[in-house]
Write a protein that holds these residues in place. Structure first.
Motif, mmCIF file in Angstrom:
data_model
loop_
_atom_site.group_PDB
_atom_site.id
_atom_site.type_symbol
_atom_site.label_atom_id
_atom_site.label_comp_id
_atom_site.label_asym_id
_atom_site.label_seq_id
_atom_site.Cartn_x
_atom_site.Cartn_y
_atom_site.Cartn_z
ATOM 1 N N ASP A 142 -36.948 -25.556 -13.579
ATOM 2 C CA ASP A 142 -35.768 -24.411 -13.427
ATOM 3 C C ASP A 142 -34.618 -25.020 -13.827
ATOM 4 O O ASP A 142 -33.669 -24.059 -14.292
ATOM 5 C CB ASP A 142 -35.721 -24.522 -11.767
ATOM 6 C CG ASP A 142 -36.849 -23.795 -11.078
ATOM 7 O OD1 ASP A 142 -37.565 -22.936 -11.924
ATOM 8 O OD2 ASP A 142 -36.931 -23.927 -10.003
ATOM 9 N N LYS A 143 -34.393 -26.300 -14.039
ATOM 10 C CA LYS A 143 -33.294 -26.785 -14.552
ATOM 11 C C LYS A 143 -33.436 -26.865 -16.349
ATOM 12 O O LYS A 143 -32.303 -27.375 -16.998
ATOM 13 C CB LYS A 143 -32.573 -28.223 -14.351
ATOM 14 C CG LYS A 143 -31.721 -28.718 -14.358
ATOM 15 C CD LYS A 143 -31.216 -29.829 -13.676
ATOM 16 C CE LYS A 143 -29.576 -30.334 -13.751
ATOM 17 N NZ LYS A 143 -29.367 -32.070 -13.514
ATOM 18 N N GLY A 144 -34.235 -26.602 -16.608
ATOM 19 C CA GLY A 144 -34.686 -26.604 -18.227
ATOM 20 C C GLY A 144 -34.924 -27.873 -18.788
ATOM 21 O O GLY A 144 -35.119 -28.139 -19.931
ATOM 22 N N LYS A 145 -35.165 -29.155 -18.003
ATOM 23 C CA LYS A 145 -35.898 -30.215 -18.518
ATOM 24 C C LYS A 145 -37.082 -30.267 -18.339
ATOM 25 O O LYS A 145 -37.735 -30.776 -17.565
ATOM 26 C CB LYS A 145 -34.920 -31.589 -17.478
ATOM 27 C CG LYS A 145 -33.431 -31.317 -17.523
ATOM 28 C CD LYS A 145 -32.957 -32.732 -16.980
ATOM 29 C CE LYS A 145 -31.495 -32.850 -17.097
ATOM 30 N NZ LYS A 145 -30.883 -34.226 -16.561
ATOM 31 N N LEU A 146 -37.862 -29.664 -19.350
ATOM 32 C CA LEU A 146 -39.251 -29.539 -19.534
ATOM 33 C C LEU A 146 -39.958 -30.864 -19.907
ATOM 34 O O LEU A 146 -40.886 -31.187 -19.108
ATOM 35 C CB LEU A 146 -39.585 -28.603 -20.722
ATOM 36 C CG LEU A 146 -38.916 -27.347 -20.584
ATOM 37 C CD1 LEU A 146 -39.128 -26.492 -21.458
ATOM 38 C CD2 LEU A 146 -39.305 -26.633 -19.441
ATOM 39 N N ALA A 147 -39.444 -31.690 -20.524
ATOM 40 C CA ALA A 147 -40.354 -33.222 -20.611
ATOM 41 C C ALA A 147 -40.145 -33.918 -19.298
ATOM 42 O O ALA A 147 -41.254 -34.358 -18.984
ATOM 43 C CB ALA A 147 -39.501 -33.967 -21.784
ATOM 44 N N THR A 172 -47.121 -24.106 -18.196
ATOM 45 C CA THR A 172 -46.022 -23.242 -18.622
ATOM 46 C C THR A 172 -44.997 -24.168 -19.192
ATOM 47 O O THR A 172 -44.291 -23.561 -20.222
ATOM 48 C CB THR A 172 -45.336 -22.573 -17.419
ATOM 49 O OG1 THR A 172 -46.633 -21.992 -16.597
ATOM 50 C CG2 THR A 172 -44.340 -21.628 -17.440
ATOM 51 N N ALA A 173 -44.583 -25.406 -18.702
ATOM 52 C CA ALA A 173 -43.628 -25.989 -19.366
ATOM 53 C C ALA A 173 -44.124 -26.573 -20.637
ATOM 54 O O ALA A 173 -43.043 -26.681 -21.642
ATOM 55 C CB ALA A 173 -43.306 -27.410 -18.436
ATOM 56 N N LEU A 174 -45.201 -26.918 -20.841
ATOM 57 C CA LEU A 174 -45.639 -27.368 -22.319
ATOM 58 C C LEU A 174 -45.651 -26.134 -23.264
ATOM 59 O O LEU A 174 -45.397 -26.127 -24.230
ATOM 60 C CB LEU A 174 -47.333 -27.694 -22.190
ATOM 61 C CG LEU A 174 -47.271 -29.187 -21.549
ATOM 62 C CD1 LEU A 174 -48.709 -29.338 -21.063
ATOM 63 C CD2 LEU A 174 -46.945 -30.366 -22.222
ATOM 64 N N HIS A 175 -46.059 -24.834 -22.748
ATOM 65 C CA HIS A 175 -45.793 -23.701 -23.723
ATOM 66 C C HIS A 175 -44.439 -23.473 -24.096
ATOM 67 O O HIS A 175 -44.178 -23.164 -25.222
ATOM 68 C CB HIS A 175 -46.239 -22.804 -22.767
ATOM 69 C CG HIS A 175 -46.616 -21.387 -23.565
ATOM 70 N ND1 HIS A 175 -46.866 -20.169 -22.956
ATOM 71 C CD2 HIS A 175 -46.332 -21.116 -24.742
ATOM 72 C CE1 HIS A 175 -47.138 -19.161 -23.914
ATOM 73 N NE2 HIS A 175 -46.582 -19.649 -24.957
ATOM 74 N N LEU A 180 -48.639 -25.945 -27.543
ATOM 75 C CA LEU A 180 -49.423 -25.056 -27.416
ATOM 76 C C LEU A 180 -51.009 -25.447 -26.955
ATOM 77 O O LEU A 180 -51.373 -25.031 -26.151
ATOM 78 C CB LEU A 180 -49.428 -23.805 -28.264
ATOM 79 C CG LEU A 180 -48.227 -23.260 -28.907
ATOM 80 C CD1 LEU A 180 -48.443 -22.211 -29.975
ATOM 81 C CD2 LEU A 180 -47.570 -22.569 -27.563
ATOM 82 N N GLU A 181 -51.299 -26.427 -27.737
ATOM 83 C CA GLU A 181 -52.727 -26.718 -27.590
ATOM 84 C C GLU A 181 -52.798 -27.788 -26.074
ATOM 85 O O GLU A 181 -53.981 -27.432 -25.321
ATOM 86 C CB GLU A 181 -53.220 -27.855 -28.530
ATOM 87 C CG GLU A 181 -53.488 -27.108 -29.863
ATOM 88 C CD GLU A 181 -54.589 -26.287 -29.946
ATOM 89 O OE1 GLU A 181 -55.491 -26.308 -29.029
ATOM 90 O OE2 GLU A 181 -54.868 -25.648 -31.091
#
Length: 592
Positions: A142-147, A172-175, A180-181
């Motif tokens: 939610d904070k945008g810190k996907l890694a 979803t985070a990886l997307h 993508l893979e």
């Protein structure tokens, strides 16, 4: 605990410490502090107990206290829950329950940093529990810190291998990271655990679409609909995948199915309008866009789409609505971008070209920022293509390929140069099917042309096989199929060496008209960054011209250069010349 005096409670607690009954002592000190928070003796004694290793582990307050927090949480009084939880944690710093309630409540009122810290504490206190790591991942996401989110989800999954929600959120985070893979693999793990989860199927289908695996995406959606035929979202996403394949009639049918289940599904209506527009059915497209705006007058995408079909006059009611929306201060960058493109078109139609240009420029700047585009990335790519090109000749398949049972015609050039009109003309021939803009060639060969994959006979044969297999699936039974993806001009060297039977039609238009048309057009594709800035467009156009000259040096006899402006002035002469080059017998229908 029975009502006793403070002194008696302190004395009893001290005795419990001597007996090593530390938990009982702790409860007594805490009871004193709940009644008298500033009691110095109790605070010091409790602090001392907190430092003792013997306590260790998880120490929660009495059930009635945690139940009070839970009741407030269920009532939605989240800010109060946060305040009370923070106060409780001064007394119960090792309470995993309170830390978890704090984290969950803080996350829901947008205090994400506080939530993350709380979930970290919970995870320390409950080291074998996957849920705190999952909650932490959600807050990071939610904070945008996907890694960081992906890392937290992986930790949750290491503790609970069948944690379907963690797989889904990680996907979803990886997307969103563009991985993508990896995202696809995450969703496949969810499907293995929850095979009929429509939301997960939709997420996986979206990844497949972004990977260009459109046939597989369609298959996934259709399989899901065979199980649950009453899901509007599945039909909507099926329509999107079919539209991406240029199967527009099938896409419209899928959108209509979605609308039969959910009549106010504005996104399905909007996309159906776009499918109608691409079919040349302007009346139906206008009706769809107007229906969207009757249901949601603030639908920015429908406003933009409608503007492409309307010639505005001063009394058009949409103008005042756009002005009103532009005064809103809480718009997202994407919404404001769409409004600027719409308002630019309005001013262009009304004759205020200076104002129109300004709004195209503002909308483009917003879009460029969204895409984080830099012309340098395309300059490096074009340089790499020239480096790879000689290797294509060295490993050419021209002498080894077998005769095709399907022949592609590549219609290419700059976007907005007239490739659509040329495809319409060619596909009017009885032997030809117009397949539209196919992502196949870029999907199978972009890594080779970018120097990320070796140029070898084996790899080029794989490109040939995969492309032709994909082409057959959209051929509608015809033996000649057009592919009008404009940016295939980057792959001309590969086309000539991998598909020697193919025809290449390069459409060129007046440079100023081409650049201006790109500048004014809002491209939905996130892969197109250069059209959003006039300087980037000019620089890109120069890269394109330079690359076409480069291809001409080696493949001049294999490229048919078609002047769009001449075609519009002398359609019959130019069309007959084009058909002759394509070895197609003349049919009067090609002028219709």
């Amino acid at each position: 605990m029975k009502k006793i005096s403070v002194d008696s409670a302190l004395s009893k607690a001290k005795l419990c410490v001597k007996r090593n009954e530390l938990l009982e002592a702790r409860k007594l000190y805490q009871a004193v502090l709940i009644a008298f928070p500033k009691n110095k003796t109790a605070r010091q004694a409790l602090a001392s107990l907190n430092n003792r290793k013997q306590l260790g582990g998880d120490q929660n307050p009495p059930k009635e206290i945690t139940q009070e927090l839970i009741t407030l949480y269920n009532q939605g009084r989240l800010a109060l829950v946060v305040d009370k939880a923070k106060a409780l944690l001064k007394l119960y710093p090792r309470s995993s329950i309170v830390w978890n309630i704090l984290g969950t409540s803080a996350a829901q009122i947008g205090k994400l940093s506080q939530a993350i810290d709380a979930f970290k504490k919970t995870a320390i206190l409950q080291p074998k529990d996957a849920e705190p790591h999952f909650n932490m991942g959600t807050a990071f996401q939610d904070k945008g810190k996907l890694a960081e989110a992906v890392k937290a989800y992986r930790k949750a999954l290491s503790l609970k291998a069948d944690y379907a929600k963690a797989f889904n959120n990680m996907g979803t985070a990886l997307h969103d990271q563009g991985k993508l893979e990896e995202a696809l693999e995450a969703y496949k793990n969810v499907i293995s655990l929850k095979p009929n989860d429509a939301l997960v199927i939709i997420n996986m289908g979206a990844v497949l679409q972004d990977l260009g695996k459109l046939e597989e995406a369609v298959r996934v959606y259709k399989n899901a609909l065979s199980i649950n035929s009453n899901d509007a979202d599945l039909y909507y996403n099926l329509g999107n995948a079919l539209s991406d394949q240029s199967k527009l009639e099938e896409a419209v049918k899928a959108y209509n199915n979605a609308l039969s289940i959910k009549p106010d599904y504005v996104e399905a209506l909007n996309n159906m309008g776009t499918s109608f527009r691409h079919q040349g059915k302007q009346k139906e497209a206008l009706s769809a866009y107007n229906k969207v705006l009757s249901l949601n007058p603030n639908h920015f995408g429908a406003h933009r789409n409608l503007s492409t079909l309307v010639t505005y006059k001063k009394d058009n009611p949409q103008i005042n609505k756009i002005k009103e929306l532009m005064n809103h201060s809480d718009l997202s960058a994407d919404s404001r971008c769409l409004l600027h493109y719409t308002y630019a078109k309005i001013n262009e139609d009304l004759g205020d070209l200076e104002k129109a240009f300004d709004h195209y420029a503002i909308g483009g700047a917003l879009r460029k920022k969204q895409l984080a585009y830099d012309i340098g990335q395309d300059q490096r790519l074009f340089k790499k293509i020239k480096t790879v090109a000689p290797k294509l000749l060295e490993h050419s398949l021209t002498e080894t390929v077998r005769k095709l049972d399907i022949t592609p015609i590549f219609i290419l050039g700059m976007p907005r140069s007239g490739t659509t009109l040329v495809e319409q003309i060619i596909s009017c021939h009885s032997q030809v099917h117009g397949a539209g803009e196919l992502p196949l060639l870029a999907r199978f060969s972009s890594s080779i042309m970018a120097g990320k994959q070796d140029v070898s006979v084996e790899n080029l044969q794989e490109v040939r096989k995969n492309y032709l297999d994909g082409l057959k699936k959209v051929s509608e039974g015809k033996f000649i199929v057009t592919d009008k993806m404009p940016h295939n001009f980057m792959y001309i060297g590969l086309i000539c060496n991998v598909f020697p039977e193919a025809k290449i039609v390069h459409v060129r238009r007046n440079p100023a008209a081409t650049c201006l048309s790109n500048f004014k057009h809002y491209f939905h594709s996130r892969g197109l960054g250069y059209p959003n800035d006039i300087k980037d467009i000019v620089n890109y156009f120069e890269l394109y011209c330079d690359l076409m000259r480069f291809w001409d040096e080696s493949y001049r006899n294999k490229i048919y250069h078609l002047d769009y402006d001449k075609l519009t002035l002398e359609q019959e002469v130019e069309t007959k010349s084009l058909m002759s080059h394509l070895n197609l017998n003349w049919e009067a229908s090609c002028l219709s």
